[in-house]
Design an enzyme around this catalytic site. Sequence first.
Site, PDB file in Angstrom:
ATOM      1  N   ASN A  90     -50.716 -49.159  84.288  1.00 25.61           N
ATOM      2  CA  ASN A  90     -51.875 -49.874  84.857  1.00 25.61           C
ATOM      3  C   ASN A  90     -52.299 -49.367  86.228  1.00 25.61           C
ATOM      4  N   GLY A  97     -53.408 -45.672  87.567  1.00 27.20           N
ATOM      5  CA  GLY A  97     -53.609 -44.228  87.465  1.00 27.20           C
ATOM      6  C   GLY A  97     -54.315 -43.699  88.701  1.00 27.20           C
ATOM      7  N   ILE A 124     -46.293 -38.478  82.069  1.00 26.25           N
ATOM      8  CA  ILE A 124     -45.530 -37.643  82.993  1.00 26.25           C
ATOM      9  C   ILE A 124     -45.220 -36.285  82.350  1.00 26.25           C
ATOM     10  N   CYS A 169     -47.919 -34.124  98.152  1.00 26.42           N
ATOM     11  CA  CYS A 169     -47.507 -33.269  97.017  1.00 26.42           C
ATOM     12  C   CYS A 169     -48.731 -32.915  96.176  1.00 26.42           C
ATOM     13  N   GLY A 193     -69.791 -18.147  68.187  1.00 31.20           N
ATOM     14  CA  GLY A 193     -70.255 -18.784  66.955  1.00 31.20           C
ATOM     15  C   GLY A 193     -69.122 -19.527  66.270  1.00 31.20           C
ATOM     16  N   GLU A 228     -54.173 -35.149  88.217  1.00 31.24           N
ATOM     17  CA  GLU A 228     -54.190 -34.755  89.645  1.00 31.24           C
ATOM     18  C   GLU A 228     -55.443 -35.286  90.339  1.00 31.24           C
TER      19      GLU A 228
HETATM   20  P1  TGC Z   1     -55.648 -44.262 101.221  1.00 35.91           P
HETATM   21  O1  TGC Z   1     -55.752 -45.607 101.878  1.00 35.91           O
HETATM   22  O2  TGC Z   1     -56.791 -43.312 101.316  1.00 35.91           O
HETATM   23  O3  TGC Z   1     -54.350 -43.520 101.747  1.00 35.91           O
HETATM   24  C1  TGC Z   1     -53.074 -44.154 101.744  1.00 35.91           C
HETATM   25  C2  TGC Z   1     -52.231 -43.507 102.832  1.00 35.91           C
HETATM   26  O4  TGC Z   1     -52.015 -42.132 102.511  1.00 35.91           O
HETATM   27  C3  TGC Z   1     -52.562 -41.291 103.547  1.00 35.91           C
HETATM   28  N1  TGC Z   1     -53.128 -40.137 102.891  1.00 35.91           N
HETATM   29  C4  TGC Z   1     -52.582 -38.934 102.928  1.00 35.91           C
HETATM   30  N2  TGC Z   1     -51.504 -38.475 103.563  1.00 35.91           N
HETATM   31  C5  TGC Z   1     -51.183 -37.184 103.393  1.00 35.91           C
HETATM   32  N3  TGC Z   1     -51.872 -36.351 102.612  1.00 35.91           N
HETATM   33  C6  TGC Z   1     -52.975 -36.779 101.947  1.00 35.91           C
HETATM   34  N4  TGC Z   1     -53.658 -35.961 101.154  1.00 35.91           N
HETATM   35  C7  TGC Z   1     -53.374 -38.121 102.083  1.00 35.91           C
HETATM   36  N5  TGC Z   1     -54.372 -38.884 101.581  1.00 35.91           N
HETATM   37  C8  TGC Z   1     -54.210 -40.109 102.079  1.00 35.91           C
HETATM   38  C9  TGC Z   1     -53.592 -42.166 104.242  1.00 35.91           C
HETATM   39  O5  TGC Z   1     -53.809 -41.729 105.561  1.00 35.91           O
HETATM   40  C10 TGC Z   1     -52.918 -43.523 104.191  1.00 35.91           C
HETATM   41  O6  TGC Z   1     -51.886 -43.524 105.159  1.00 35.91           O
HETATM   42  P2  TGC Z   1     -51.484 -44.899 105.910  1.00 35.91           P
HETATM   43  O7  TGC Z   1     -50.447 -44.462 106.878  1.00 35.91           O
HETATM   44  O8  TGC Z   1     -52.753 -45.387 106.530  1.00 35.91           O
HETATM   45  O9  TGC Z   1     -50.973 -45.811 104.833  1.00 35.91           O
HETATM   46  O10 TGC Z   1     -55.262 -44.510  99.708  1.00 35.91           O
HETATM   47  P3  TGC Z   1     -56.026 -45.274  98.565  1.00 35.91           P
HETATM   48  O11 TGC Z   1     -55.068 -46.249  97.981  1.00 35.91           O
HETATM   49  O12 TGC Z   1     -57.357 -45.774  99.036  1.00 35.91           O
HETATM   50  O13 TGC Z   1     -56.254 -44.113  97.473  1.00 35.91           O
HETATM   51  C11 TGC Z   1     -57.037 -43.001  97.753  1.00 35.91           C
HETATM   52  C12 TGC Z   1     -57.164 -42.125  96.507  1.00 35.91           C
HETATM   53  C13 TGC Z   1     -57.925 -42.846  95.412  1.00 35.91           C
HETATM   54  C14 TGC Z   1     -57.969 -40.910  96.920  1.00 35.91           C
HETATM   55  C15 TGC Z   1     -55.785 -41.663  96.017  1.00 35.91           C
HETATM   56  O14 TGC Z   1     -54.958 -42.687  95.709  1.00 35.91           O
HETATM   57  C16 TGC Z   1     -55.850 -40.679  94.898  1.00 35.91           C
HETATM   58  O15 TGC Z   1     -55.900 -39.492  95.161  1.00 35.91           O
HETATM   59  N6  TGC Z   1     -55.851 -41.126  93.594  1.00 35.91           N
HETATM   60  C17 TGC Z   1     -55.724 -40.211  92.456  1.00 35.91           C
HETATM   61  C18 TGC Z   1     -54.340 -40.307  91.882  1.00 35.91           C
HETATM   62  C19 TGC Z   1     -53.819 -38.981  91.423  1.00 35.91           C
HETATM   63  O16 TGC Z   1     -54.302 -37.925  91.760  1.00 35.91           O
HETATM   64  N7  TGC Z   1     -52.750 -39.021  90.669  1.00 35.91           N
HETATM   65  C20 TGC Z   1     -52.111 -37.815  90.224  1.00 35.91           C
HETATM   66  C21 TGC Z   1     -50.782 -38.125  89.579  1.00 35.91           C
HETATM   67  S1  TGC Z   1     -49.775 -36.698  89.398  1.00 35.91           S
HETATM   68  C22 TGC Z   1     -50.490 -35.815  88.188  1.00 35.91           C
HETATM   69  O17 TGC Z   1     -51.533 -36.088  87.696  1.00 35.91           O
HETATM   70  C23 TGC Z   1     -49.736 -34.617  87.779  1.00 35.91           C
HETATM   71  S2  TGC Z   1     -50.431 -33.727  86.506  1.00 35.91           S
HETATM   72  C24 TGC Z   1     -49.491 -32.368  86.724  1.00 35.91           C
HETATM   73  C25 TGC Z   1     -49.668 -31.287  85.768  1.00 35.91           C
HETATM   74  O18 TGC Z   1     -49.263 -31.447  84.594  1.00 35.91           O
HETATM   75  O19 TGC Z   1     -50.081 -30.182  86.221  1.00 35.91           O
HETATM   76  P1  FAD Z   2     -58.016 -44.470  85.312  1.00 35.49           P
HETATM   77  O1  FAD Z   2     -57.538 -44.485  86.708  1.00 35.49           O
HETATM   78  O2  FAD Z   2     -57.858 -45.704  84.486  1.00 35.49           O
HETATM   79  O3  FAD Z   2     -59.500 -43.980  85.265  1.00 35.49           O
HETATM   80  C1  FAD Z   2     -60.341 -44.161  84.133  1.00 35.49           C
HETATM   81  C2  FAD Z   2     -61.774 -43.790  84.547  1.00 35.49           C
HETATM   82  O4  FAD Z   2     -62.194 -44.653  85.601  1.00 35.49           O
HETATM   83  C3  FAD Z   2     -61.868 -42.354  85.099  1.00 35.49           C
HETATM   84  O5  FAD Z   2     -63.071 -41.780  84.674  1.00 35.49           O
HETATM   85  C4  FAD Z   2     -61.907 -42.566  86.595  1.00 35.49           C
HETATM   86  O6  FAD Z   2     -62.580 -41.515  87.292  1.00 35.49           O
HETATM   87  C5  FAD Z   2     -62.646 -43.884  86.692  1.00 35.49           C
HETATM   88  N1  FAD Z   2     -62.343 -44.575  87.946  1.00 35.49           N
HETATM   89  C6  FAD Z   2     -61.168 -45.122  88.346  1.00 35.49           C
HETATM   90  N2  FAD Z   2     -61.278 -45.655  89.576  1.00 35.49           N
HETATM   91  C7  FAD Z   2     -62.535 -45.425  89.965  1.00 35.49           C
HETATM   92  C8  FAD Z   2     -63.281 -45.720  91.151  1.00 35.49           C
HETATM   93  N3  FAD Z   2     -62.716 -46.324  92.203  1.00 35.49           N
HETATM   94  N4  FAD Z   2     -64.588 -45.372  91.209  1.00 35.49           N
HETATM   95  C9  FAD Z   2     -65.169 -44.717  90.170  1.00 35.49           C
HETATM   96  N5  FAD Z   2     -64.535 -44.402  89.025  1.00 35.49           N
HETATM   97  C10 FAD Z   2     -63.240 -44.760  88.932  1.00 35.49           C
HETATM   98  N6  FAD Z   2     -49.259 -38.450  86.394  1.00 35.49           N
HETATM   99  C11 FAD Z   2     -48.084 -38.296  87.067  1.00 35.49           C
HETATM  100  O7  FAD Z   2     -47.738 -39.101  87.931  1.00 35.49           O
HETATM  101  N7  FAD Z   2     -47.273 -37.232  86.796  1.00 35.49           N
HETATM  102  C12 FAD Z   2     -47.569 -36.308  85.862  1.00 35.49           C
HETATM  103  O8  FAD Z   2     -46.823 -35.345  85.660  1.00 35.49           O
HETATM  104  C13 FAD Z   2     -48.781 -36.466  85.116  1.00 35.49           C
HETATM  105  N8  FAD Z   2     -49.081 -35.605  84.105  1.00 35.49           N
HETATM  106  C14 FAD Z   2     -50.167 -35.852  83.309  1.00 35.49           C
HETATM  107  C15 FAD Z   2     -50.381 -35.101  82.149  1.00 35.49           C
HETATM  108  C16 FAD Z   2     -51.451 -35.380  81.308  1.00 35.49           C
HETATM  109  C17 FAD Z   2     -51.630 -34.590  80.046  1.00 35.49           C
HETATM  110  C18 FAD Z   2     -52.369 -36.411  81.641  1.00 35.49           C
HETATM  111  C19 FAD Z   2     -53.546 -36.723  80.767  1.00 35.49           C
HETATM  112  C20 FAD Z   2     -52.161 -37.165  82.775  1.00 35.49           C
HETATM  113  C21 FAD Z   2     -51.059 -36.921  83.607  1.00 35.49           C
HETATM  114  N9  FAD Z   2     -50.786 -37.734  84.717  1.00 35.49           N
HETATM  115  C22 FAD Z   2     -49.616 -37.572  85.431  1.00 35.49           C
HETATM  116  C23 FAD Z   2     -51.616 -38.900  84.977  1.00 35.49           C
HETATM  117  C24 FAD Z   2     -52.949 -38.590  85.645  1.00 35.49           C
HETATM  118  O9  FAD Z   2     -52.788 -38.279  86.995  1.00 35.49           O
HETATM  119  C25 FAD Z   2     -53.857 -39.792  85.441  1.00 35.49           C
HETATM  120  O10 FAD Z   2     -54.235 -39.801  84.076  1.00 35.49           O
HETATM  121  C26 FAD Z   2     -55.074 -39.772  86.346  1.00 35.49           C
HETATM  122  O11 FAD Z   2     -54.711 -39.917  87.698  1.00 35.49           O
HETATM  123  C27 FAD Z   2     -56.081 -40.859  85.972  1.00 35.49           C
HETATM  124  O12 FAD Z   2     -55.454 -42.096  85.770  1.00 35.49           O
HETATM  125  P2  FAD Z   2     -55.756 -42.941  84.422  1.00 35.49           P
HETATM  126  O13 FAD Z   2     -55.541 -42.041  83.264  1.00 35.49           O
HETATM  127  O14 FAD Z   2     -54.950 -44.177  84.497  1.00 35.49           O
HETATM  128  O15 FAD Z   2     -57.287 -43.258  84.479  1.00 35.49           O
END
Ligand code: TGC
Ligand code: FAD
Length: 407
Positions: A157, A159, A185, A261, A362, A386
């Site tokens: 719940n 992401g 993951i 990271c 094609g 990411e």
């Molecule tokens: P926000 O209030 O903006 O920030 C929380 C705290 O973090 C600090 N901060 C950072 N610090 C270091 N480096 C950065 N890049 C930072 N960005 C923010 C910020 O200053 C704050 O610090 P503090 O001391 O004030 O608490 O956080 P938010 O909750 O509003 O969220 C912002 C948002 C939406 C941009 C962020 O949560 C986000 O990037 N969401 C996307 C989640 C995501 O990317 N998940 C990826 C999961 S891993 C994955 O997908 C692996 S796939 C791998 C593969 O198979 O290749």
């Molecule tokens: P949601 O957050 O539910 O988003 C659904 C839709 O809503 C998206 O279009 C999004 O852009 C939109 N949305 C959400 N919030 C907002 C907003 N505030 N404003 C406008 N639009 C919004 N995670 C890990 O931690 N480790 C991993 O190794 C990892 N590997 C992955 C591998 C695969 C194959 C996949 C598919 C995902 C992986 N992930 C991993 C998770 C990945 O990072 C998440 O899927 C991603 O961050 C989006 O989260 P969600 O799928 O829950 O979508």
Amino acid sequence: MSVHSAEDSKKTGKRNFNDQFESPDFYAIDDLLTEEHKLVRASIRDFVKKEITPNIEDWCQKAHFPYGIVRKFGDVGAFGPTIPVEYGGGGMDYISYGLIMQEIERGDSGMRSTASVQGSLVMYPIYKFGSEEQRKKYLPKLASGEWLGCFGLTEPNHGSNPGGMLTNFRDMGDHYLLNGAKMWISNSPKADVAVVWAKNEEGRIHGLIVERGMEGFSTPETHGKWSLRASTTGELVFDNVKVPKENLLPNKSGLGAPLMCLDSARYGISWGALGAAMDCYDAARRYSLERIQFDKPIGSFQLVQKKLAEMLTEITKAQLVCWRLGKLMDEGKATTAQISLAKRNSVAIALDIAREARQIHGGMGITGEYPMMRHMMNLESVLTYEGTHDIHLLILGHEITGIPAFK
Ligand code: TGC
Ligand code: FAD
């Protein structure tokens, strides 16, 4: 055509794949690379041509994660290229890291996932936030591929909003007790170690190293993916897992730690997606010269040339963005928003290029004889993980206006 001799394949049961990939370099970006960069790129390109492209179609068709590739990635230096040599890493710069990701994803995004999770999401936090004992215990084994790691941030719940995570740990005196679940993951079903982000009693986020075999820890696999089929994906389930206190990453807490990271991994994806785009462009360019319709190569028609010219334009622009971002990373000046721009742009152009390249092929384009359809399906995940395409847009919007529009 890049694939030859269907008859040979039938006899041997193995695909006879002739990988003729040539990377486009329209703006002589090679002139900006050092000899070391070119050597690193050449060695990974050779590795991909030998180990990945001849097999990737079969692995993907069968949804098979080739576990043996993990050791081979370790041998070729694909894990933790920027981690210092004393911990088993490559001690290289960020341009080298980018080139490694580009070449691997040119082969397949799922293979790049395996490598970038290990390097940027497992080794990086242990190196950056870990104790000296943790660095020595885990990094050399992760660098060599003896151990595989995964990174647990996303939950069922939570992401895009990882700050809302529910996974938590309590201090039990001589150990921590970890409960919760992570979803989506990469590498989890085969991982030896997991870097897991969880909240303590005060709601502060910390990183914990969880090892396979700890009681109450399981990693069920996620089946039925149409994307990244050669990468293994699963859950992390923690049911009263006793985590030794020495497994907490001591040197940074808060959401900023996992987001740091992600900066590193998203940077790698910027280059990686570009690799997938180059593979599609290269396949389309060659096919357009070989395929005859109306007595001419289809590459002689203006509409096909338009597609190729636009692909090359977008690839060239993205190459320049990635190179410049790499320099900023090396200088420690790259910002999260700059990384978001590059990740978002590279993945979007790669997906468009995969679609256009598929059209140039094609009907043949929908088969596994060519790589576009596989890249296209993979890139749908890369567009989402990411940080989704729209989350990166909002990070840029925040940077431009100073107003966060996430909540
Ligand atoms: P926000 O209030 O903006 O920030 C929380 C705290 O973090 C600090 N901060 C950072 N610090 C270091 N480096 C950065 N890049 C930072 N960005 C923010 C910020 O200053 C704050 O610090 P503090 O001391 O004030 O608490 O956080 P938010 O909750 O509003 O969220 C912002 C948002 C939406 C941009 C962020 O949560 C986000 O990037 N969401 C996307 C989640 C995501 O990317 N998940 C990826 C999961 S891993 C994955 O997908 C692996 S796939 C791998 C593969 O198979 O290749
Ligand atoms: P949601 O957050 O539910 O988003 C659904 C839709 O809503 C998206 O279009 C999004 O852009 C939109 N949305 C959400 N919030 C907002 C907003 N505030 N404003 C406008 N639009 C919004 N995670 C890990 O931690 N480790 C991993 O190794 C990892 N590997 C992955 C591998 C695969 C194959 C996949 C598919 C995902 C992986 N992930 C991993 C998770 C990945 O990072 C998440 O899927 C991603 O961050 C989006 O989260 P969600 O799928 O829950 O979508």
